[in-house]
Design a protein around this motif. Structure first.
Motif, mmCIF file in Angstrom:
data_model
loop_
_atom_site.group_PDB
_atom_site.id
_atom_site.type_symbol
_atom_site.label_atom_id
_atom_site.label_comp_id
_atom_site.label_asym_id
_atom_site.label_seq_id
_atom_site.Cartn_x
_atom_site.Cartn_y
_atom_site.Cartn_z
ATOM 1 N N VAL A 56 15.499 -3.729 15.493
ATOM 2 C CA VAL A 56 15.524 -2.360 16.027
ATOM 3 C C VAL A 56 15.119 -1.416 14.907
ATOM 4 O O VAL A 56 15.814 -1.294 13.895
ATOM 5 C CB VAL A 56 16.931 -2.001 16.556
ATOM 6 C CG1 VAL A 56 16.918 -0.577 17.116
ATOM 7 C CG2 VAL A 56 17.368 -2.993 17.605
ATOM 8 N N GLY A 57 13.975 -0.785 15.057
ATOM 9 C CA GLY A 57 13.487 0.149 14.042
ATOM 10 C C GLY A 57 12.339 -0.448 13.255
ATOM 11 O O GLY A 57 12.494 -1.488 12.615
ATOM 12 N N ALA A 58 11.151 0.218 13.358
ATOM 13 C CA ALA A 58 9.965 -0.304 12.657
ATOM 14 C C ALA A 58 9.726 0.456 11.356
ATOM 15 O O ALA A 58 8.632 0.921 11.067
ATOM 16 C CB ALA A 58 8.748 -0.215 13.565
ATOM 17 N N GLY A 59 10.784 0.586 10.584
ATOM 18 C CA GLY A 59 10.648 1.171 9.245
ATOM 19 C C GLY A 59 10.435 0.063 8.231
ATOM 20 O O GLY A 59 10.289 -1.108 8.603
ATOM 21 N N PRO A 60 10.440 0.396 6.952
ATOM 22 C CA PRO A 60 10.171 -0.625 5.928
ATOM 23 C C PRO A 60 11.183 -1.765 5.914
ATOM 24 O O PRO A 60 10.799 -2.917 5.696
ATOM 25 C CB PRO A 60 10.184 0.161 4.614
ATOM 26 C CG PRO A 60 10.659 1.517 4.933
ATOM 27 C CD PRO A 60 10.521 1.750 6.390
ATOM 28 N N ASP A 99 -3.566 5.977 7.161
ATOM 29 C CA ASP A 99 -4.350 4.743 7.244
ATOM 30 C C ASP A 99 -3.837 3.676 6.274
ATOM 31 O O ASP A 99 -3.918 2.480 6.544
ATOM 32 C CB ASP A 99 -5.846 5.007 7.029
ATOM 33 C CG ASP A 99 -6.157 5.378 5.604
ATOM 34 O OD1 ASP A 99 -5.333 6.107 4.997
ATOM 35 O OD2 ASP A 99 -7.202 4.964 5.079
ATOM 36 N N ALA A 100 -3.259 4.104 5.143
ATOM 37 C CA ALA A 100 -2.675 3.131 4.220
ATOM 38 C C ALA A 100 -1.451 2.483 4.852
ATOM 39 O O ALA A 100 -1.264 1.262 4.780
ATOM 40 C CB ALA A 100 -2.296 3.813 2.899
ATOM 41 N N LEU A 101 -0.640 3.304 5.485
ATOM 42 C CA LEU A 101 0.546 2.775 6.166
ATOM 43 C C LEU A 101 0.121 1.857 7.308
ATOM 44 O O LEU A 101 0.676 0.759 7.492
ATOM 45 C CB LEU A 101 1.394 3.945 6.683
ATOM 46 C CG LEU A 101 2.587 3.608 7.563
ATOM 47 C CD1 LEU A 101 3.551 2.684 6.830
ATOM 48 C CD2 LEU A 101 3.307 4.880 7.978
ATOM 49 N N ASP A 102 -0.874 2.313 8.077
ATOM 50 C CA ASP A 102 -1.348 1.496 9.200
ATOM 51 C C ASP A 102 -1.850 0.137 8.726
ATOM 52 O O ASP A 102 -1.665 -0.880 9.401
ATOM 53 C CB ASP A 102 -2.479 2.226 9.945
ATOM 54 C CG ASP A 102 -1.936 3.410 10.735
ATOM 55 O OD1 ASP A 102 -0.718 3.402 11.034
ATOM 56 O OD2 ASP A 102 -2.710 4.327 11.039
ATOM 57 N N ALA A 103 -2.489 0.129 7.558
ATOM 58 C CA ALA A 103 -3.023 -1.132 7.039
ATOM 59 C C ALA A 103 -1.898 -2.112 6.757
ATOM 60 O O ALA A 103 -2.003 -3.309 7.055
ATOM 61 C CB ALA A 103 -3.839 -0.874 5.768
ATOM 62 N N ASP A 104 -0.800 -1.619 6.178
ATOM 63 C CA ASP A 104 0.353 -2.501 5.936
ATOM 64 C C ASP A 104 0.951 -2.971 7.260
ATOM 65 O O ASP A 104 1.324 -4.145 7.400
ATOM 66 C CB ASP A 104 1.411 -1.773 5.102
ATOM 67 C CG ASP A 104 1.129 -1.851 3.603
ATOM 68 O OD1 ASP A 104 0.313 -2.704 3.218
ATOM 69 O OD2 ASP A 104 1.721 -1.070 2.842
ATOM 70 N N ALA A 134 4.669 2.910 14.374
ATOM 71 C CA ALA A 134 5.541 2.174 13.447
ATOM 72 C C ALA A 134 5.482 2.827 12.066
ATOM 73 O O ALA A 134 4.521 3.517 11.722
ATOM 74 C CB ALA A 134 5.086 0.724 13.362
ATOM 75 N N GLY A 135 6.501 2.566 11.274
ATOM 76 C CA GLY A 135 6.507 3.093 9.907
ATOM 77 C C GLY A 135 7.829 3.738 9.529
ATOM 78 O O GLY A 135 8.161 3.837 8.358
ATOM 79 N N GLN A 168 0.848 -1.206 0.000
ATOM 80 C CA GLN A 168 0.000 0.000 0.000
ATOM 81 C C GLN A 168 0.874 1.244 0.000
ATOM 82 O O GLN A 168 0.561 2.241 -0.642
ATOM 83 C CB GLN A 168 -0.907 0.004 1.228
ATOM 84 C CG GLN A 168 -1.768 -1.212 1.298
ATOM 85 C CD GLN A 168 -3.124 -0.896 1.900
ATOM 86 O OE1 GLN A 168 -3.735 0.114 1.565
ATOM 87 N NE2 GLN A 168 -3.583 -1.746 2.758
ATOM 88 N N VAL A 169 1.979 1.164 0.732
ATOM 89 C CA VAL A 169 2.907 2.299 0.794
ATOM 90 C C VAL A 169 3.554 2.490 -0.586
ATOM 91 O O VAL A 169 3.547 3.585 -1.157
ATOM 92 C CB VAL A 169 3.980 2.059 1.873
ATOM 93 C CG1 VAL A 169 5.065 3.118 1.797
ATOM 94 C CG2 VAL A 169 3.339 2.028 3.251
ATOM 95 N N CYS A 170 4.092 1.392 -1.122
ATOM 96 C CA CYS A 170 4.786 1.500 -2.413
ATOM 97 C C CYS A 170 3.816 1.836 -3.547
ATOM 98 O O CYS A 170 4.207 2.417 -4.550
ATOM 99 C CB CYS A 170 5.537 0.210 -2.724
ATOM 100 S SG CYS A 170 7.044 0.066 -1.762
ATOM 101 N N GLY A 171 2.555 1.468 -3.372
ATOM 102 C CA GLY A 171 1.556 1.832 -4.376
ATOM 103 C C GLY A 171 1.323 3.330 -4.443
ATOM 104 O O GLY A 171 0.644 3.821 -5.345
#
Lengths: 392, 599
Positions: B286-290, B331-336, B315-316, B227-230
């Motif tokens: 460590v780190g909740a990025g992609p 919300d798109a990020l949260d969905a992922d 997170a994100g 969803q993020v990359c979209g």
């Protein structure tokens, strides 16, 4: 004029299926195979003759030597991939396949073809008609031993192939009319060169007229031979010059006009008695009509504008469910494509209606009875049939 | 029957005195017409080996083959068409469909050879006498078998969008997406270029079929941030798209988003599938990025117990704190992130490494540890005045905006930088300016000129539309401060060159071309660094470093056997690279953990 109708009382009665109960052991009859290669036909086809002396008692046609399974092949090819195949269905006049297939696809896919493409398509079909007739003239003369006519006709046909080559990029299989339009416009100076070619065709036609049509031997051999009566037209599915020679003015170009024929001035050529001679004469006059049509087209057609509509991605092309029948008047009669689509990327069914299907089989079997064995080849050529379109 | 009928045939004799009309081949040369469809030619330098010629050939006369001297690279498969003249029917559909126009035909039509195999050749590689022929069939202008124009993405007009943080693009409708998906020629060059090697032609095909669930499954096989990359992927795939050569590339990013939009989010986990059985191994991230979450997603699906430690509230990582909401709605990020959680990943937010949780503790409590801490420290230009309190770092401001903190929005501000972060902060502040002051007063100054701009062209275009002034090729020289200590603007000089002869960063300026950009605030957006302090002195000492970044091998493994590093902090530069990094690290960790089981 005396029709070629002999006394058949000496032969057995025909059975319910039309066949004769021939006793070959009697020595009176002889089975004779004409074909599959012989001068009576363009392509391969056999006629199983039963003769008594030099008279044909019965003729049975045998086709199948040219079956390549095109219709089935097309069910496994995408709509664009069918485009290079279709022209090969009929070798001497391939363009009708291209036109009918393209028009059928366009109708079912809802494609609008640009105006100029319609004119160029009509031009191509008329050029193809002249070439087809040239091939016929050579064959018709050759079947009566006049080989030189075939050489002249081939020369003229070759000049027209030069015009095809410069316009389409190929001489025989042009692959130029594709769904959506045509590949390109006319090359620079095309009309001038076409006019020179047309004059050559006219000159050759005059020579052919002097040597073939105004020839006592040709007349003697052809007048009154193999007559198609007007009553036979409908039951035997006779179309094109074979029908028009009997005075029945059937011509799809007039009856159900397509392309730009409504904007062109012409009348279908007709005769009075459809014997070999009249059919040949109708075709000769039809060449003149085509010459005139080409001149009209080159004069009236738009000089610029698009020739191709915007196609969808042909690699993913799907056509909605539907069916259609597209017809046109080729040199031998009604040519048609029945196309069925089911919403997938492939044709569900393609059926090609070539005029030879009826002319070369049922009609020939009817006409061949009582013919002199030396006239069989000439009779077959006079129906102007191409086995490739019988066996798709 | 007349006397004339007897005499007339004798007129044929006049031909005795005519010249023959036949061509005496081969004594007489008879070249093919200008459009003749003769032997093939291929400009191998133009050809990209996309294989559309092979796909369209109804005779299967074309095979794509490797060729000596042509290497596989981005946007080029390295293959070239080999044509078998035993099968070719000269229809030229291959020429018509060629995506680059490299494949053409000559007007040559005679070729004599005693070796039947000679007639199977690679045009342009196996040199022939007709290679330089000018005449022959070329695809006529405007004759296309694939539509070159992209389906336009509808988006909010600038006047409306500048007043809020709502997502700009609308997304495709089903009809629009299908039409766009129809344009794909499925060459697969995009798959090779995508860092995560997403199965792009396959998921585009599901749009054509309307099978969105199959599409979603394909997406999450290679990218848990679909969803993020979209929405915000840098879409390198589109730059190598075969259609791009003579038209607009397929809107791969928007099509990906379309699939995720079409499936009910409650169905995601069922479609993607549940994780494998538990292995008993514990992994810390460590780190909740992609990068971290992708590795966590993969490892959890393999059955490992994964705990993610995130210093911030949510997170994100940079996708949340670096990318404004109008480009990537939360919300798109949260969905992922929810999908990743549903795989059993334990994400502990507000848990910085340092006091309560330490790297030493993680080493002890977990089998393996991944550091994916991103680049959260803004770099400074260090020009005079850059230490003023009204000179801010872009990443700090973006984070504050994301966390909903109240910031003092200036009426006028100047951004230093020409990358996407510079555009993000300029456009975010412009929205706040519009909301608070009623008008936009943002200026962006970039070192690069527009032809070498770092930010995406669409970012630049949209910034202009939103009333942001952008000055290219301007080098920051001084933050101007008035006598009472307030920032009044930024002084820049015209950039003459950015790099020296050896390619090192050494900008030179035209001092005579000076410009003052008015603003009561200056924001630096010239790059970021990783905050590696959390590693602790002992670990920092033990690890190998390369110019400020942790040294890792091809699998993301550091010099410490229990520690891996991934994402922006070691590689950069964007989300999809981080995702690819996460996959790589997860595979490496899994192999090590499995090896432990065997030993």
């Amino acid at each position: 004029m005396a029709l070629f109708e002999l006394d058949r009382s000496q032969y057995p009665e025909a059975k319910a299926d039309g066949s004769l109960d021939i006793d070959l052991a009697s020595g009176k009859y002889l089975k004779l195979w004409q074909g599959p290669q012989h001068p009576g036909i363009t392509g391969n086809m056999s006629v199983e003759l039963t003769v008594c002396g030099d008279e044909v008692v019965e003729g049975r046609t045998h086709v199948g030597y040219l079956h390549r399974g095109f219709e089935k092949l097309m069910e496994r090819r995408t709509f664009i991939q069918c485009f290079p195949i279709v022209c090969r269905i009929c070798v001497p006049e391939p363009d009708f396949n291209e036109y009918c297939y393209a028009a059928a696809v366009e109708e079912l896919a809802g494609l609008e073809v640009p105006e100029r493409a319609h004119w160029i398509r009509t031009l191509i079909l008329e050029m193809g008609r002249i070439n087809s007739y040239m091939m016929y003239l050579g064959g018709q003369a050759g079947s009566f031993g006049m080989g030189v006519i075939g050489q002249w006709a081939t020369y003229v046909r070759d000049l027209m192939l030069d015009r095809f080559e410069e316009m389409t990029g190929a001489r025989i299989y042009h692959m130029f009319i594709l769904p959506g339009g045509v590949r390109d416009g006319l090359p620079e100076g095309f009309a001038v060169r076409m006019e020179e070619t047309l004059r050559e065709v006219e000159r050759a036609l005059k020579d052919i007229n002097d040597v073939m049509y105004c020839n006592a031997v040709f007349k003697k051999r052809t007048v009154g031979v193999g007559v198609i009566t007007p009553e036979m037209i409908e039951p035997y599915g006779v179309t094109g010059p074979n029908a028009r020679a009997a005075g029945v003015a059937k011509d799809v170009r007039k009856d159900q006009p397509y392309l730009v024929y409504p904007e062109l001035d012409f009348e279908p050529v007709t005769g009075s008695v459809s014997d070999i001679y009249t059919r040949a004469d109708v075709r000769r006059r039809d060449v003149h009509v085509s010459i005139d049509l080409i001149r009209q087209i080159l004069q009236k057609m738009p000089k610029d504008g698009p020739v191709m509509t915007r196609l969808p991605n042909v690699l993913n092309w799907k056509i909605p469910e539907g069916e259609t029948y597209i017809r046109g008047e080729c040199s031998r009669g009604e040519y048609g494509y029945y196309l069925v689509t089911d919403g997938s990327g492939y044709p569900r069914r393609v059926n090609v209606r070539g005029p030879s299907y009826t002319h070369a089989m049922a009609l020939l079997e009817k006409l061949i009875v009582n013919a002199n064995i030396s006239d069989v080849a000439g009779l077959m050529v006079s129906l102007h049939t191409y086995p490739p379109e019988i066996e798709r | 029957m007349t006397v004339q009928d007897v005499l007339s045939p004798f007129t044929a004799w006049k031909n005795l005195f005519r010249d023959p009309v036949t061509v005496r081949d081969p004594l007489t040369e008879r070249p093919g017409a200008a459009r003749y469809r003769g032997f093939h030619k291929n400009d191998v330098a133009e050809c990209i080996g996309c294989g559309t010629c092979e796909a369209i050939c109804q005779n299967a006369a074309i095979d794509m083959v490797p060729v000596d001297g042509i290497e596989t690279k981005e946007g080029d498969s390295g293959l070239r068409p080999q044509i078998d003249y035993g099968r070719c029917c000269w229809c030229a559909l291959c020429v018509d469909v060629c995506m680059t126009g490299s494949l053409t035909m000559s007007n040559e039509y005679t070729w004599i050879d005693s070796d039947p195999d000679a007639f199977r050749f690679v045009p342009g590689v196996d040199h022939k006498s007709w290679d330089d022929a000018e005449l022959g069939y070329h695809r006529p202008d405007g004759h296309r078998l694939t539509p070159p124009e992209r389906i336009v993405m509808r988006e909010m007009d600038p006047e409306r969008r500048i007043g809020n943080f709502e997502e700009i693009v609308d997304g495709y409708s089903v009809e629009e997406a299908r039409a766009e998906a129809e344009r794909c020629v499925a060459c697969g060059l995009c798959v090779a270029t995508c860092p995560a090697h997403m199965s792009i032609p396959d998921y585009i095909a599901t749009i054509r079929e309307g099978d969105y669930e199959a599409g979603l499954k394909l997406l999450y096989e290679t990218n848990p941030f679909s969803q993020v990359c979209g929405r915000v992927c840098t879409h390198k795939c589109e730059t190598v798209c075969a259609v791009h050569h003579e038209g607009d590339p397929i809107a791969i990013r928007w099509l990906k988003r379309h699939i995720t939009d079409q499936v009910d989010r409650d169905r995601y986990v069922d479609i993607i599938g549940r994780p494998a059985g538990e292995t008993g191994h514990k992994v810390a991230v460590v780190g909740a990025g992609p990068a971290g979450l992708t590795a966590a997603f993969d490892l959890a699906r393999m059955g490992h117990a994964v705990t993610v430690f995130e210093a911030r509230k949510h997170a994100g990582g940079m996708t949340r704190y670096g990318i404004p909401e109008y480009r990537l709605p939360y919300d798109a990020l949260d969905a992922d992130v929810d999908v990743i959680r549903a795989m059993g990943v334990d994400i502990k937010c507000d848990t910085p490494i340092g006091d309560k949780v330490t790297m030493t503790g993680l080493e002890k409590d977990f089998d393996t540890v991944l550091v994916a801490i991103g680049l959260h420290l803004g770099r400074s230009t260090r020009i005079p005045g850059s230490d003023h309190p009204k000179v801010a770092k872009a990443v700090d401001l973006l984070r504050a905006i994301t966390d909903g903190e109240t910031i003092d929005v200036p009426k006028t501000a100047v951004v230093i930088g020409g990358g996407n972060v510079a555009m993000d902060i300029a456009r975010s502040l412009a929205r706040l300016q519009k909301q608070i002051h009623g008008e936009v007063g943002m200026t962006v100054t970039a070192l690069e000129d527009f032809s070498h701009f770092l930010a995406d062209p669409e970012e630049v275009k949209e910034s202009f539309e939103e009333g942001i002034e952008i000055f290219d090729a301007r080098g920051p020289r001084e933050v101007l401060v008035d006598e009472v200590g307030n920032v009044t603007g930024l002084k820049t000089w015209k950039v003459v060159s950015i790099f020296d002869d050896k390619g090192r960063f050494a900008p030179t300026y035209d001092e005579g071309d000076e410009r003052i950009h008015v603003g009561t605030m200056v924001i630096e957006a010239i790059g970021q660094a990783a905050d590696v302090a959390l590693l602790g002195e002992a670990l920092t000492e033990k690890l190998e470093w390369n110019r400020g970044r942790i040294t890792v091998d091809a699998d993301g493994r550091t010099s410490e056997p229990w520690l891996w590093a991934a994402g922006d902090c070691v590689n950069g530069p964007d989300v999809v690279h981080a995702v690819a990094d996460g996959h790589r690290v997860a595979a490496s960790m899994d192999a090590v953990l499995k090896a432990k089981e065997l030993s």
